[in-house]
Write a protein that holds these residues in place. Sequence first.
Motif, PDB file in Angstrom:
ATOM      1  N   PHE A  96      15.584  82.692  70.357  1.00 11.80           N
ATOM      2  CA  PHE A  96      14.565  81.940  71.088  1.00 11.80           C
ATOM      3  C   PHE A  96      14.006  80.861  70.176  1.00 11.80           C
ATOM      4  O   PHE A  96      13.909  81.048  68.963  1.00 11.80           O
ATOM      5  CB  PHE A  96      13.462  82.939  71.461  1.00 11.80           C
ATOM      6  N   ASN A  97      13.648  79.723  70.762  1.00  8.67           N
ATOM      7  CA  ASN A  97      12.861  78.733  70.039  1.00  8.67           C
ATOM      8  C   ASN A  97      12.230  77.790  71.044  1.00  8.67           C
ATOM      9  O   ASN A  97      12.594  77.799  72.226  1.00  8.67           O
ATOM     10  CB  ASN A  97      13.696  77.951  69.011  1.00  8.67           C
ATOM     11  N   VAL A 146       7.329  65.021  68.345  1.00 10.35           N
ATOM     12  CA  VAL A 146       8.152  66.182  68.690  1.00 10.35           C
ATOM     13  C   VAL A 146       8.069  67.161  67.536  1.00 10.35           C
ATOM     14  O   VAL A 146       8.202  66.790  66.373  1.00 10.35           O
ATOM     15  CB  VAL A 146       9.620  65.768  68.916  1.00 10.35           C
ATOM     16  N   ARG A 147       7.825  68.427  67.863  1.00  9.58           N
ATOM     17  CA  ARG A 147       7.838  69.437  66.806  1.00  9.58           C
ATOM     18  C   ARG A 147       8.514  70.691  67.309  1.00  9.58           C
ATOM     19  O   ARG A 147       8.559  70.976  68.505  1.00  9.58           O
ATOM     20  CB  ARG A 147       6.441  69.742  66.293  1.00  9.58           C
ATOM     21  N   VAL A 148       9.048  71.438  66.347  1.00  7.44           N
ATOM     22  CA  VAL A 148       9.794  72.655  66.629  1.00  7.44           C
ATOM     23  C   VAL A 148       9.006  73.830  66.074  1.00  7.44           C
ATOM     24  O   VAL A 148       8.487  73.767  64.955  1.00  7.44           O
ATOM     25  CB  VAL A 148      11.196  72.598  65.976  1.00  7.44           C
ATOM     26  N   TRP A 149       8.923  74.892  66.858  1.00  4.00           N
ATOM     27  CA  TRP A 149       8.220  76.088  66.368  1.00  4.00           C
ATOM     28  C   TRP A 149       8.828  76.563  65.053  1.00  4.00           C
ATOM     29  O   TRP A 149       8.132  76.718  64.059  1.00  4.00           O
ATOM     30  CB  TRP A 149       8.277  77.187  67.429  1.00  4.00           C
ATOM     31  N   ARG A 150      10.117  76.786  65.003  1.00  2.00           N
ATOM     32  CA  ARG A 150      10.800  77.208  63.783  1.00  2.00           C
ATOM     33  C   ARG A 150      12.000  76.288  63.553  1.00  2.00           C
ATOM     34  O   ARG A 150      13.068  76.496  64.125  1.00  2.00           O
ATOM     35  CB  ARG A 150      11.284  78.655  63.907  1.00  2.00           C
ATOM     36  N   PRO A 151      11.859  75.242  62.717  1.00  2.00           N
ATOM     37  CA  PRO A 151      12.989  74.337  62.470  1.00  2.00           C
ATOM     38  C   PRO A 151      13.903  74.849  61.357  1.00  2.00           C
ATOM     39  O   PRO A 151      13.476  75.575  60.457  1.00  2.00           O
ATOM     40  CB  PRO A 151      12.301  73.040  62.047  1.00  2.00           C
ATOM     41  N   THR A 152      15.161  74.455  61.428  1.00  2.00           N
ATOM     42  CA  THR A 152      16.072  74.660  60.304  1.00  2.00           C
ATOM     43  C   THR A 152      15.732  73.649  59.212  1.00  2.00           C
ATOM     44  O   THR A 152      14.883  72.772  59.390  1.00  2.00           O
ATOM     45  CB  THR A 152      17.527  74.459  60.741  1.00  2.00           C
ATOM     46  N   GLU A 155      15.852  76.387  64.977  1.00  2.00           N
ATOM     47  CA  GLU A 155      16.523  77.538  64.399  1.00  2.00           C
ATOM     48  C   GLU A 155      16.714  78.620  65.459  1.00  2.00           C
ATOM     49  O   GLU A 155      15.919  78.751  66.394  1.00  2.00           O
ATOM     50  CB  GLU A 155      15.670  78.100  63.252  1.00  2.00           C
ATOM     51  N   LEU A 156      17.776  79.401  65.317  1.00  2.00           N
ATOM     52  CA  LEU A 156      17.947  80.588  66.150  1.00  2.00           C
ATOM     53  C   LEU A 156      17.031  81.679  65.609  1.00  2.00           C
ATOM     54  O   LEU A 156      17.314  82.290  64.580  1.00  2.00           O
ATOM     55  CB  LEU A 156      19.397  81.058  66.107  1.00  2.00           C
ATOM     56  N   VAL A 157      15.913  81.909  66.290  1.00  2.00           N
ATOM     57  CA  VAL A 157      14.933  82.889  65.830  1.00  2.00           C
ATOM     58  C   VAL A 157      15.122  84.178  66.628  1.00  2.00           C
ATOM     59  O   VAL A 157      15.065  84.170  67.860  1.00  2.00           O
ATOM     60  CB  VAL A 157      13.487  82.370  66.009  1.00  2.00           C
ATOM     61  N   ARG A 158      15.326  85.257  65.924  1.00  2.00           N
ATOM     62  CA  ARG A 158      15.542  86.550  66.578  1.00  2.00           C
ATOM     63  C   ARG A 158      14.198  87.129  67.005  1.00  2.00           C
ATOM     64  O   ARG A 158      13.271  87.247  66.197  1.00  2.00           O
ATOM     65  CB  ARG A 158      16.253  87.511  65.629  1.00  2.00           C
ATOM     66  N   LEU A 159      14.094  87.494  68.271  1.00  2.00           N
ATOM     67  CA  LEU A 159      12.847  88.062  68.763  1.00  2.00           C
ATOM     68  C   LEU A 159      12.707  89.516  68.320  1.00  2.00           C
ATOM     69  O   LEU A 159      13.614  90.328  68.487  1.00  2.00           O
ATOM     70  CB  LEU A 159      12.799  88.000  70.286  1.00  2.00           C
ATOM     71  N   ASP A 160      11.561  89.798  67.698  1.00  2.00           N
ATOM     72  CA  ASP A 160      11.182  91.158  67.345  1.00  2.00           C
ATOM     73  C   ASP A 160       9.658  91.209  67.345  1.00  2.00           C
ATOM     74  O   ASP A 160       8.995  90.244  67.764  1.00  2.00           O
ATOM     75  CB  ASP A 160      11.775  91.576  65.981  1.00  2.00           C
TER      76      ASP A 160
END
Length: 212
Positions: A63-64, A72-78, A84-89
């Motif tokens: 999720f991202n 423009v901004r990204v929650w979790r950028p590479t 980035e591919l952020v794993r949900l946990d």
Amino acid sequence: FFALRIESDRVLFVVDFSGSMDEPITLESGTTSTGAGTKTTKARLVVDEMKKIVTSLPDGSYFNIVVFSDEVRVWRPTRDGYPELVRLDDNTRDELLGSFLDNLAPRGPTNLHDALELAIGFAGRGLTDKHYALGFDTVYVLSDGAPSYGKVTDKDEIRRRVRESNRLKRLTIHSVTFGDRNDTDFLRLLAEENGGRHVHGGCSLSRGAGPG
């Protein structure tokens, strides 16, 4: 999610938080889990629906979120600035629910092109990219108006660039729109041209009324 079933476990959201998303609205139909007649704002509705998605997607989903106004901004950028591919946990959910989503504030014009450029990767990522097989496969674009800022504001040209960029990537692009259909019908076409579905949010402007 706005009457669209989420079937992928690799989902990227591109969300409009330009100034017009602060407009008060009254919900008219059942495209959300919030009842008809509820008074809110476009931005609050989006945040509430995003929270439900974050809560309901299973652990291990990726999720991202790309947020756009004039910037423009990204929650979790590479490291190179892409989502980035952020794993949900539990930890990533806590960050989204506890701080990020509630701190989004509508402001400025609508820089849709640059958000899509970052999300889809007009710079050339695709089958030649070593991370291609691990990338997102589904994109949801949420916006209430026509692009008014950024490198490209012409709607036909934005659609052409998305089609060209997505020819190899084969992302499914869905769209959810609010407001004047004259401003948002091009996002219906953008979804249809990229294997997705379009929902026009069932709401009306609540003139003279604040969010309820």
